[in-house]
Design an enzyme around this catalytic site. Structure first.
Site, PDB file in Angstrom:
ATOM      1  N   HIS A   1     -20.084 -29.576  43.974  1.00 11.38           N
ATOM      2  CA  HIS A   1     -21.262 -29.147  44.713  1.00 11.38           C
ATOM      3  C   HIS A   1     -22.513 -29.011  43.830  1.00 11.38           C
ATOM      4  O   HIS A   1     -23.566 -28.599  44.322  1.00 11.38           O
ATOM      5  CB  HIS A   1     -20.969 -27.829  45.406  1.00 11.38           C
ATOM      6  CG  HIS A   1     -19.699 -27.856  46.199  1.00 11.38           C
ATOM      7  ND1 HIS A   1     -19.555 -28.618  47.344  1.00 11.38           N
ATOM      8  CD2 HIS A   1     -18.494 -27.261  45.992  1.00 11.38           C
ATOM      9  CE1 HIS A   1     -18.332 -28.471  47.817  1.00 11.38           C
ATOM     10  NE2 HIS A   1     -17.671 -27.662  47.020  1.00 11.38           N
TER      11      HIS A   1
ATOM     12  N   GLY B   1     -17.889 -26.490  51.948  1.00  9.57           N
ATOM     13  CA  GLY B   1     -17.425 -26.335  53.322  1.00  9.57           C
ATOM     14  C   GLY B   1     -17.623 -24.915  53.820  1.00  9.57           C
ATOM     15  O   GLY B   1     -17.975 -24.691  54.979  1.00  9.57           O
TER      16      GLY B   1
ATOM     17  N   ILE C   1     -22.165 -32.420  47.393  1.00  7.05           N
ATOM     18  CA  ILE C   1     -22.155 -32.073  48.817  1.00  7.05           C
ATOM     19  C   ILE C   1     -22.160 -30.556  48.965  1.00  7.05           C
ATOM     20  O   ILE C   1     -21.900 -29.810  48.015  1.00  7.05           O
ATOM     21  CB  ILE C   1     -20.927 -32.669  49.533  1.00  7.05           C
ATOM     22  CG1 ILE C   1     -19.624 -32.155  48.901  1.00  7.05           C
ATOM     23  CG2 ILE C   1     -20.974 -34.188  49.513  1.00  7.05           C
ATOM     24  CD1 ILE C   1     -18.365 -32.593  49.609  1.00  7.05           C
TER      25      ILE C   1
ATOM     26  N   ASP D   1     -18.037 -19.482  43.725  1.00  9.02           N
ATOM     27  CA  ASP D   1     -17.390 -20.792  43.875  1.00  9.02           C
ATOM     28  C   ASP D   1     -18.114 -21.794  42.983  1.00  9.02           C
ATOM     29  O   ASP D   1     -19.186 -22.276  43.310  1.00  9.02           O
ATOM     30  CB  ASP D   1     -17.450 -21.248  45.333  1.00  9.02           C
ATOM     31  CG  ASP D   1     -16.625 -22.508  45.594  1.00  9.02           C
ATOM     32  OD1 ASP D   1     -16.438 -23.300  44.650  1.00  9.02           O
ATOM     33  OD2 ASP D   1     -16.187 -22.697  46.739  1.00  9.02           O
TER      34      ASP D   1
END
Length: 214
Positions: free
Chosen positions: A121, A139, A136, A116
């Protein structure tokens, strides 16, 4: 459709579900096929709901089914249906288990090893364009920490007992955050939610089922 595109700075993972239909082999090849189930109008944005079937490449046996919702901010208001509703309610009792995990400041960079590569991120400039002060945590990294808690608290640390899991992402998780997973056991699994250190819910409306109980 031809010409369809999504601004990645406006897209966030909204919810995730998976169902294991058997033990996943430690090695081998799989084929994943995704379909779009619906695009729902949430007012402030559009929710794109998808289902992915994962089958063993050699035998064609269905191993797992994944459901995902991607929320695209600013793309709502087109007059579409709002989508299915969820009757989840927090139990009126204290959790049966509370498990706490500390994430690392470099947790998102480690999670990138899964493939990913969303720059939200890892790239500070991209994160600012997306409306965040800094990158961040994925998820799905938060989801993984939560799954580990459920594995130990509900499935007796036995992966062959883990049946399915659903959760809705409600707040971004900062890098290095401490996660608290609250678990309420049920007849066939558990209800759960995950909190950050400020007491805000980051994964809500959680459901987990045991494979042996289905």
């Amino acid at each position: 459709p031809v010409g369809f595109s999504v601004d990645m700075t406006r897209m966030l993972h909204a919810d995730m579900h998976f169902e294991l239909l058997g033990d996943i082999p430690a090695d081998g090849h799989v084929r994943s096929t995704m379909r779009i189930d619906g695009i729902y109008d949430k007012g402030s944005g559009a929710l794109i709901a998808t289902t992915t079937d994962v089958v063993d490449f050699e035998s064609g046996k269905l191993l797992a089914r994944l459901g995902s919702g991607m929320f695209v901010r600013g793309e709502g208001g087109f007059g579409g249906q709002r989508g299915p509703t969820d009757g989840w309610a927090s139990p009126e009792r204290e959790p049966d288990s509370i498990l706490t995990y500390e994430t690392l400041p470099e947790q998102a960079l480690i999670y990138r090893l899964t493939g990913d590569r969303n720059p939200l991120h890892s790239d500070p400039e991209f994160a600012v364009k997306a409306g965040f002060p800094a990158p961040i945590l994925h998820g799905m990294a938060t989801y993984g920490f939560t799954a580990r808690a459920l594995l130990h608290a509900v499935a007796d640390s036995d992966p062959s007992c883990f049946g399915s899991m659903y959760g809705r992402f409600t707040k971004p998780v900062q890098l290095g955050e401490t996660l608290e997973v609250q678990v309420w056991k049920t007849a066939d699994g558990a209800l759960f939610r995950t909190m950050d250190s400020s007491g805000d819910v980051v994964i809500d409306r959680g459901r987990m089922s045991l494979r042996s109980a289905r």
